[in-house]
Design a protein around this motif. Structure first.
Motif, PDB file in Angstrom:
ATOM      1  N   PRO A 100       0.826  -1.213   0.000  1.00 52.65           N
ATOM      2  CA  PRO A 100       0.000   0.000   0.000  1.00 52.65           C
ATOM      3  C   PRO A 100       0.861   1.265   0.000  1.00 52.65           C
ATOM      4  O   PRO A 100       2.007   1.251   0.475  1.00 52.65           O
ATOM      5  N   PRO A 101       0.323   2.355  -0.502  1.00 46.22           N
ATOM      6  CA  PRO A 101       1.087   3.620  -0.537  1.00 46.22           C
ATOM      7  C   PRO A 101       1.599   4.057   0.834  1.00 46.22           C
ATOM      8  O   PRO A 101       2.700   4.606   0.940  1.00 46.22           O
ATOM      9  N   ARG A 102       0.823   3.817   1.876  1.00 49.15           N
ATOM     10  CA  ARG A 102       1.252   4.233   3.213  1.00 49.15           C
ATOM     11  C   ARG A 102       2.558   3.549   3.610  1.00 49.15           C
ATOM     12  O   ARG A 102       3.459   4.178   4.196  1.00 49.15           O
ATOM     13  N   LEU A 103       2.680   2.266   3.294  1.00 47.96           N
ATOM     14  CA  LEU A 103       3.891   1.524   3.612  1.00 47.96           C
ATOM     15  C   LEU A 103       5.065   2.022   2.774  1.00 47.96           C
ATOM     16  O   LEU A 103       6.177   2.200   3.285  1.00 47.96           O
ATOM     17  N   VAL A 104       4.819   2.251   1.511  1.00 49.11           N
ATOM     18  CA  VAL A 104       5.875   2.732   0.620  1.00 49.11           C
ATOM     19  C   VAL A 104       6.418   4.073   1.118  1.00 49.11           C
ATOM     20  O   VAL A 104       7.633   4.295   1.191  1.00 49.11           O
ATOM     21  N   THR A 105       5.524   4.973   1.494  1.00 49.66           N
ATOM     22  CA  THR A 105       5.940   6.291   1.973  1.00 49.66           C
ATOM     23  C   THR A 105       6.732   6.183   3.272  1.00 49.66           C
ATOM     24  O   THR A 105       7.789   6.805   3.428  1.00 49.66           O
ATOM     25  N   ALA A 106       6.228   5.392   4.225  1.00 49.84           N
ATOM     26  CA  ALA A 106       6.871   5.280   5.528  1.00 49.84           C
ATOM     27  C   ALA A 106       8.260   4.665   5.413  1.00 49.84           C
ATOM     28  O   ALA A 106       9.222   5.155   6.015  1.00 49.84           O
ATOM     29  N   LEU A 107       8.381   3.597   4.650  1.00 46.58           N
ATOM     30  CA  LEU A 107       9.682   2.953   4.525  1.00 46.58           C
ATOM     31  C   LEU A 107      10.644   3.803   3.707  1.00 46.58           C
ATOM     32  O   LEU A 107      11.868   3.720   3.895  1.00 46.58           O
ATOM     33  N   GLY A 108      10.103   4.629   2.818  1.00 47.48           N
ATOM     34  CA  GLY A 108      10.953   5.530   2.066  1.00 47.48           C
ATOM     35  C   GLY A 108      11.670   6.542   2.942  1.00 47.48           C
ATOM     36  O   GLY A 108      12.727   7.060   2.579  1.00 47.48           O
ATOM     37  N   GLU A 109      11.098   6.825   4.124  1.00 48.86           N
ATOM     38  CA  GLU A 109      11.719   7.774   5.049  1.00 48.86           C
ATOM     39  C   GLU A 109      12.948   7.189   5.723  1.00 48.86           C
ATOM     40  O   GLU A 109      13.840   7.915   6.156  1.00 48.86           O
ATOM     41  N   THR A 110      12.988   5.868   5.847  1.00 47.93           N
ATOM     42  CA  THR A 110      14.041   5.237   6.646  1.00 47.93           C
ATOM     43  C   THR A 110      14.886   4.238   5.867  1.00 47.93           C
ATOM     44  O   THR A 110      15.832   3.685   6.412  1.00 47.93           O
ATOM     45  N   ALA A 111      14.546   3.987   4.598  1.00 51.66           N
ATOM     46  CA  ALA A 111      15.262   2.963   3.833  1.00 51.66           C
ATOM     47  C   ALA A 111      16.731   3.322   3.672  1.00 51.66           C
ATOM     48  O   ALA A 111      17.088   4.465   3.427  1.00 51.66           O
ATOM     49  N   GLN A 112      17.566   2.320   3.811  1.00 52.69           N
ATOM     50  CA  GLN A 112      18.988   2.505   3.593  1.00 52.69           C
ATOM     51  C   GLN A 112      19.269   2.520   2.091  1.00 52.69           C
ATOM     52  O   GLN A 112      18.489   2.030   1.294  1.00 52.69           O
ATOM     53  N   ASP A 113      20.388   3.090   1.720  1.00 50.85           N
ATOM     54  CA  ASP A 113      20.777   3.104   0.311  1.00 50.85           C
ATOM     55  C   ASP A 113      20.857   1.672  -0.206  1.00 50.85           C
ATOM     56  O   ASP A 113      21.461   0.801   0.425  1.00 50.85           O
ATOM     57  N   GLY A 114      20.229   1.443  -1.350  1.00 50.77           N
ATOM     58  CA  GLY A 114      20.292   0.113  -1.935  1.00 50.77           C
ATOM     59  C   GLY A 114      19.301  -0.869  -1.361  1.00 50.77           C
ATOM     60  O   GLY A 114      19.336  -2.057  -1.688  1.00 50.77           O
ATOM     61  N   ASP A 115      18.404  -0.411  -0.488  1.00 47.75           N
ATOM     62  CA  ASP A 115      17.419  -1.310   0.107  1.00 47.75           C
ATOM     63  C   ASP A 115      16.362  -1.646  -0.939  1.00 47.75           C
ATOM     64  O   ASP A 115      15.598  -0.777  -1.368  1.00 47.75           O
ATOM     65  N   ASP A 116      16.311  -2.916  -1.355  1.00 47.75           N
ATOM     66  CA  ASP A 116      15.366  -3.306  -2.402  1.00 47.75           C
ATOM     67  C   ASP A 116      14.256  -4.202  -1.884  1.00 47.75           C
ATOM     68  O   ASP A 116      13.603  -4.905  -2.640  1.00 47.75           O
ATOM     69  N   TRP A 117      14.017  -4.181  -0.567  1.00 44.46           N
ATOM     70  CA  TRP A 117      13.000  -5.051   0.021  1.00 44.46           C
ATOM     71  C   TRP A 117      11.629  -4.770  -0.571  1.00 44.46           C
ATOM     72  O   TRP A 117      10.885  -5.698  -0.907  1.00 44.46           O
ATOM     73  N   LEU A 118      11.277  -3.499  -0.717  1.00 42.85           N
ATOM     74  CA  LEU A 118       9.968  -3.153  -1.268  1.00 42.85           C
ATOM     75  C   LEU A 118       9.822  -3.664  -2.700  1.00 42.85           C
ATOM     76  O   LEU A 118       8.761  -4.145  -3.087  1.00 42.85           O
ATOM     77  N   GLU A 119      10.876  -3.548  -3.464  1.00 37.59           N
ATOM     78  CA  GLU A 119      10.831  -3.997  -4.855  1.00 37.59           C
ATOM     79  C   GLU A 119      10.562  -5.495  -4.954  1.00 37.59           C
ATOM     80  O   GLU A 119       9.822  -5.951  -5.834  1.00 37.59           O
ATOM     81  N   LYS A 120      11.136  -6.247  -4.041  1.00 38.60           N
ATOM     82  CA  LYS A 120      10.987  -7.704  -4.064  1.00 38.60           C
ATOM     83  C   LYS A 120       9.775  -8.190  -3.283  1.00 38.60           C
ATOM     84  O   LYS A 120       9.483  -9.390  -3.268  1.00 38.60           O
ATOM     85  N   LEU A 121       9.066  -7.282  -2.616  1.00 34.77           N
ATOM     86  CA  LEU A 121       7.997  -7.660  -1.702  1.00 34.77           C
ATOM     87  C   LEU A 121       6.866  -8.453  -2.359  1.00 34.77           C
ATOM     88  O   LEU A 121       6.437  -9.475  -1.814  1.00 34.77           O
ATOM     89  N   PRO A 122       6.322  -8.052  -3.508  1.00 38.40           N
ATOM     90  CA  PRO A 122       5.222  -8.833  -4.101  1.00 38.40           C
ATOM     91  C   PRO A 122       5.600 -10.300  -4.339  1.00 38.40           C
ATOM     92  O   PRO A 122       4.827 -11.206  -4.015  1.00 38.40           O
ATOM     93  N   GLU A 123       6.780 -10.524  -4.876  1.00 38.54           N
ATOM     94  CA  GLU A 123       7.226 -11.895  -5.125  1.00 38.54           C
ATOM     95  C   GLU A 123       7.439 -12.654  -3.818  1.00 38.54           C
ATOM     96  O   GLU A 123       7.052 -13.825  -3.693  1.00 38.54           O
ATOM     97  N   ALA A 124       8.009 -11.989  -2.808  1.00 38.51           N
ATOM     98  CA  ALA A 124       8.238 -12.642  -1.521  1.00 38.51           C
ATOM     99  C   ALA A 124       6.925 -13.026  -0.858  1.00 38.51           C
ATOM    100  O   ALA A 124       6.804 -14.103  -0.248  1.00 38.51           O
TER     101      ALA A 124
END
Length: 297
Positions: free
Chosen positions: A6-30
């Protein structure tokens, strides 16, 4: 079915994500892999959802409704799993896949849209405090949970690094309070770690259950401190907010047999830490509320 965050999760994690953090990108498949591994039937992603995890409503192979939760590694899902397993459904949501090791959590389904925050304030605090008391148990032997000293040590370093002249007096007071609180012997209990009213959801087997722990081991006053500032926006808007806050500290301390001054000290530290962190990621309104609240303590 694409299990998009959801957009809320994307926005919140975008505030704290480390450089190169691709967890969100891989999330649907995971999420799809975790559901397939457990032979789950996916119903839908819970929206708007939370700020730190993907929650998917599912059904188990026998038709039992459940929740599949995926948490980024930096949010310590192994710690959440260990705490929920130790509580065994007493005071907290029940873990349904204790043997899994893929980073996802299969949980009993609660009424996710109904938290104690929906109750009148006095009743909400009472129910939340009662739930929290049930979680304060001895940690398992040879546990690997972070301690209050370790967690607040990391937070103190971040506060020092990012505090400016405007908030320096509050930061100094918060750090001094932490030093004093850690200076003596204190009880050792397994704590929820991020407890507040919205973390207590309505259940079927019991009325209220805690969700979403970020467990830590230490004294109960640290855990209770976050509850003191619940509905902080209402406190700030009230002309008697400061006196209400002091009464809340006293009432919660007495009802849960926690030292009032230790509760006040941890409430100060946690409010300042949250306020400084909010400023650091650009949430200025949240920061202003939290730091004004901290000034009352």
């Amino acid at each position: 079915m694409a299990l998009q965050p959801p957009p809320r999760l994307v926005t919140a994690l975008g505030e704290t994500a480390q450089d190169g953090d691709d967890w969100l990108e891989k999330l649907p498949e995971a999420a799809e892999e975790a559901a397939a591994l457990r032979e789950l039937t996916v119903e839908r992603v819970h929206v708007p959802g939370g700020r730190s995890s993907l929650v998917v409503l599912v059904r188990c192979a026998d038709g039992t409704p459940a929740v599949l939760k995926l948490v980024p590694p930096r949010s310590r899902p192994a710690g959440e799993r260990a705490a929920l397993a130790h509580w065994g459904g007493f005071g907290a949501v029940r873990l349904l896949d204790p043997a899994a090791s893929d980073g996802a959590l299969l949980l009993e389904r609660l009424h996710r849209d109904v938290s104690v925050r929906s109750l009148p304030e006095a009743k909400a605090l009472l129910e939340a405090a009662g739930t929290l008391r049930r979680l304060w148990v001895e940690p398992p032997a040879e546990h690997r949970f972070e301690t209050v000293a370790e967690r607040t040590g990391r937070q103190a370093d971040a506060m020092r690094a990012s505090a400016d002249a405007e908030v320096a007096p509050l930061v100094d007071a918060a750090l001094a309070a932490r030093d004093e609180l850690l200076g003596g012997d204190a009880e050792v209990r397994l704590l929820h770690g991020t407890f507040r009213q919205s973390k207590v959801l309505q259940g079927d087997r019991v009325p209220w259950l805690a969700v979403g722990p970020d467990p830590v081991v230490g004294e109960c006053a640290f855990d209770l401190a976050r509850l003191v500032r619940d509905r902080v926006e209402d406190l700030i808007a009230s002309p008697s907010g400061a006196s209400i806050t002091r009464r809340r500290v006293k009432k919660l301390a007495e009802s849960l047999d926690v030292d009032q001054e230790r509760l006040r000290g941890w409430t100060l530290f946690r409010a300042v830490e949250s306020g400084v962190r909010a400023r650091r990621v650009g949430r200025e309104q949240d920061a202003e509320l939290l730091l004004e609240f901290a000034g009352w303590l």
